[in-house]
Design an enzyme around this catalytic site. Structure first.
Site, short mmCIF file in Angstrom:
data_model
loop_
_atom_site.label_atom_id
_atom_site.label_comp_id
_atom_site.label_asym_id
_atom_site.label_seq_id
_atom_site.Cartn_x
_atom_site.Cartn_y
_atom_site.Cartn_z
N ASP A 51 52.11 -23.10 -61.09
CA ASP A 51 52.18 -24.26 -62.37
C ASP A 51 53.65 -24.70 -62.77
O ASP A 51 53.55 -23.95 -64.19
CB ASP A 51 51.25 -23.91 -63.54
CG ASP A 51 50.80 -25.21 -64.47
OD1 ASP A 51 51.67 -26.13 -64.14
OD2 ASP A 51 50.73 -24.87 -65.62
N SER A 96 42.36 -20.24 -73.64
CA SER A 96 42.92 -21.81 -72.62
C SER A 96 42.57 -21.41 -70.57
O SER A 96 42.69 -22.97 -69.88
CB SER A 96 43.82 -22.52 -72.85
OG SER A 96 45.16 -21.43 -72.63
N ASN A 97 42.61 -20.56 -70.42
CA ASN A 97 42.77 -20.66 -69.11
C ASN A 97 41.76 -20.25 -68.21
O ASN A 97 40.66 -20.97 -67.23
CB ASN A 97 42.86 -19.00 -68.72
CG ASN A 97 44.56 -18.86 -68.95
OD1 ASN A 97 45.02 -17.81 -69.14
ND2 ASN A 97 45.06 -19.59 -68.89
N LEU A 98 40.39 -19.98 -69.00
CA LEU A 98 38.45 -19.70 -68.41
C LEU A 98 38.43 -20.99 -67.80
O LEU A 98 36.75 -21.12 -67.19
CB LEU A 98 38.11 -18.97 -69.57
CG LEU A 98 38.48 -17.93 -69.96
CD1 LEU A 98 37.76 -17.36 -71.10
CD2 LEU A 98 38.58 -16.89 -69.12
N ARG A 140 39.02 -23.67 -66.21
CA ARG A 140 39.36 -23.53 -64.85
C ARG A 140 39.74 -21.60 -63.77
O ARG A 140 40.01 -21.99 -62.80
CB ARG A 140 40.64 -24.48 -64.98
CG ARG A 140 41.93 -23.50 -64.88
CD ARG A 140 42.44 -24.54 -64.76
NE ARG A 140 44.59 -24.51 -65.46
CZ ARG A 140 45.05 -24.15 -66.61
NH1 ARG A 140 43.59 -24.09 -67.29
NH2 ARG A 140 45.57 -23.47 -67.19
N CYS A 167 50.29 -28.47 -66.83
CA CYS A 167 48.98 -28.33 -67.24
C CYS A 167 48.92 -27.90 -68.63
O CYS A 167 47.73 -29.05 -69.66
CB CYS A 167 48.30 -27.13 -66.51
SG CYS A 167 48.32 -27.83 -65.03
N GLY A 217 44.76 -21.58 -61.77
CA GLY A 217 43.36 -22.79 -61.44
C GLY A 217 43.40 -22.56 -59.70
O GLY A 217 42.44 -22.57 -59.54
N CYS A 275 62.53 -43.97 -60.07
CA CYS A 275 62.15 -42.91 -59.02
C CYS A 275 61.28 -42.38 -59.06
O CYS A 275 60.16 -42.54 -60.09
CB CYS A 275 64.00 -41.98 -58.45
SG CYS A 275 64.10 -41.65 -59.66
N LYS A 308 46.30 -10.62 -65.70
CA LYS A 308 45.60 -11.04 -63.97
C LYS A 308 45.54 -10.85 -63.08
O LYS A 308 44.71 -10.92 -62.06
CB LYS A 308 45.95 -12.97 -63.98
CG LYS A 308 45.87 -13.49 -65.59
CD LYS A 308 46.36 -15.27 -64.75
CE LYS A 308 46.75 -16.30 -66.56
NZ LYS A 308 47.17 -17.24 -66.16
#
Length: 378
Positions: free
Chosen positions: A130, A69-71, A73, A187, A36, A337, A86
Site C-alpha cells: 500500500d 483498523s486493519n481487521l 479487510r 488507504c 488487505g 495529468c 503480521k
C-alpha cells in the site's frame, strides 16, 4: 508429492493435471504485504498448493503489526492478534490451512537495501503493498532480479491488477513516474472497501497460478481495473516504451525520491511554481467562466480513454514539443495529468514557448476527489 485427493477439484479442471500441480508445489513465491491484498492472495495460493511441494515455499514480507483498523479487510488476522507481527499471525493461519506449505517469515520492510537479497531465493514476486514507494521499488527489483511480477492496487471503491513479465512491458511503462506522496490519497486517508481487496486479490492469485502453470492468459501488456460502485471491469493495453531509460539500480525508496538511475525527474527550481499551479476547485471555477482556459491532457491515450475531464484536449507529454506550435497563444492553457508530475514538466515547456499556462496540482486524481467523484480513479 502433493496429495491428489486434496486437490481433486483442481485436477478436475480442463488442462490441469499432475504436472501443473507439481509446478505449483515447487514454486517459490515472495509476497509483499500481509494486509488487505495479502489476506486474499496468500490463502488462495496456499489452498492451491503453491509452495507445498519439495523445494517450494511462500515468503511473506511485512514489518508491520496488526492494528484494530486493519481487521475490516485484513482477514488473515483477528482480534486476538492485535499488536502481533503480521507475518506471525498470517503464517499461523496459513499453516492451519495447509500444513504442507513452507511459509517463510520476513519480518522486515521491502526496501532498497533488502529487496534484491530477499528476491534471491524466489522465482516470482507478488506486490500487495500500500504505497507508491514500495510499488515502484518492487517493479524495479523484479526487473533487476529477472523475476516476473504480479501487482495489485486498491483505493476506496477501485482496484487494478497487472503483470510484468521478464523482459516485457513493466509497471514503469504504464506509470513512468512516481507521484508526489502529497498529491495522492492512501488507504489510511481515502479508505478502501473490503470487497475490493477480495476481487483484486483473487485476480492476483489467479495470475500467479497462470504464470506458474501456463494455464490461461496472463495480463502481460494489459491492466484490469475494477469499480465496485458499478460492478464493472475495464481492460487497458499498454506497450514497452523503447525510449525509456533502462533500470540499472534501485531507486531511493524514501518519500519524494523516485529516480531509478542517476537522473531525478521532477526536480525544479522555478520560483514561480506557486503562481502557476491550480487546485482542483480553482480550476472548476475557471472552467465555469464565460471564457474558460484550454484544458490540456498530457497523459497517454489509454489514460484519457479511461478517465478525462470534460472538454479537455489530449496531447501526450512526449508529443508536446512537436505540437506546441499549434496551441493558441491568445488563450490560457491549463495542463493536467494523473497526479500532477507530468503536467509540471508540461508547464515548463509551455511557459518556455511564451504561452500563458498553469497546471493542475494533484492531477485528475485530485479532480476526482475534490470536484467530480464520478470520474474513475485508476
Amino acid at each position: 508429492m502433493l496429495d491428489p485427493a486434496r486437490y481433486a477439484r483442481q485436477l478436475a479442471l480442463p488442462g490441469f493435471g499432475a504436472a501443473e500441480l507439481a509446478a505449483l508445489g515447487r514454486a517459490r513465491v515472495l509476497v509483499i504485504g500481509a494486509g488487505g491484498l495479502g489476506s486474499v492472495v496468500l490463502p488462495q495460493l496456499v489452498g492451491a498448493g503453491v509452495g507445498a511441494g519439495p523445494g517450494g515455499r511462500i515468503g511473506i514480507v511485512d514489518d508491520d503489526v496488526v492494528e484494530l483498523s486493519n481487521l475490516h479487510r485484513q482477514t488473515l488476522h483477528g482480534e486476538g492478534d492485535l499488536g502481533r507481527r503480521k507475518v506471525d499471525s498470517a503464517a499461523e493461519r496459513l499453516t492451519a490451512l495447509n500444513a504442507s506449505t513452507t511459509i517463510v517469515r520476513h519480518a522486515e520492510r521491502f526496501s532498497r537495501d533488502t529487496a534484491l537479497d530477499l528476491l534471491a531465493g524466489y522465482d516470482l514476486l507478488v506486490d500487495g503493498s500500500d504505497g507508491f514507494a514500495t510499488r515502484y521499488l518492487a517493479a524495479d527489483a523484479a526487473v533487476l532480479a529477472r523475476v516476473p511480477l504480479v501487482w495489485g492496487a486498491v483505493l476506496q471503491y477501485d482496484g487494478q491488477v497487472g503483470v510484468s513479465p521478464v523482459g516485457g512491458p513493466g509497471y514503469r511503462d504504464l506509470f513512468p513516474e512516481r507521484p508526489d506522496p502529497a498529491s495522492v490519497l492512501d488507504c489510511a486517508t481515502g479508505g478502501v472497501l473490503p470487497s475490493v481487496c477480495g476481487v483484486i486479490g483473487s485476480i492476483m492469485a489467479a495470475q500467479v497460478v497462470t504464470l506458474l502453470t501456463g494455464i490461461g492468459e496472463s495480463l502481460v501488456g494489459r491492466v484490469t481495473t475494477y469499480d465496485a460502485r458499478s460492478g464493472r471491469f475495464r481492460e487497458l493495453t499498454y506497450r514497452h516504451d523503447p525510449s525509456a531509460a533502462p533500470i540499472t539500480v534501485l531507486a531511493d525508496d524514501s518519500p519524494g525520491n523516485d529516480s531509478p538511475g542517476d537522473d531525478s525527474p521532477g526536480d525544479d527550481d522555478d520560483d514561480e511554481v506557486g503562481t502557476n499551479e491550480l487546485t482542483a476547485p480553482q480550476l472548476a471555477e475557471l472552467l465555469a467562466e464565460a471564457a474558460p482556459p484550454l484544458l490540456l491532457d498530457v497523459r497517454e491515450p489509454w489514460e484519457h480513454e479511461l478517465a478525462a475531464i470534460a472538454g479537455s484536449q489530449l496531447l501526450p507529454l512526449g508529443q508536446l514539443a512537436d505540437g506546441i506550435a499549434a496551441l493558441p497563444r491568445d488563450r490560457r492553457i491549463v495542463a493536467y495529468c494523473h497526479h500532477g508530475i507530468r503536467s509540471r514538466h508540461a508547464l515548463d515547456l509551455l511557459r518556455a514557448a511564451g504561452l500563458d499556462a498553469q497546471h493542475l496540482v494533484g492531477g485528475i486524481d485530485a479532480w476526482s476527489v475534490q470536484v467530480d467523484p464520478s470520474i474513475a480513479r485508476y
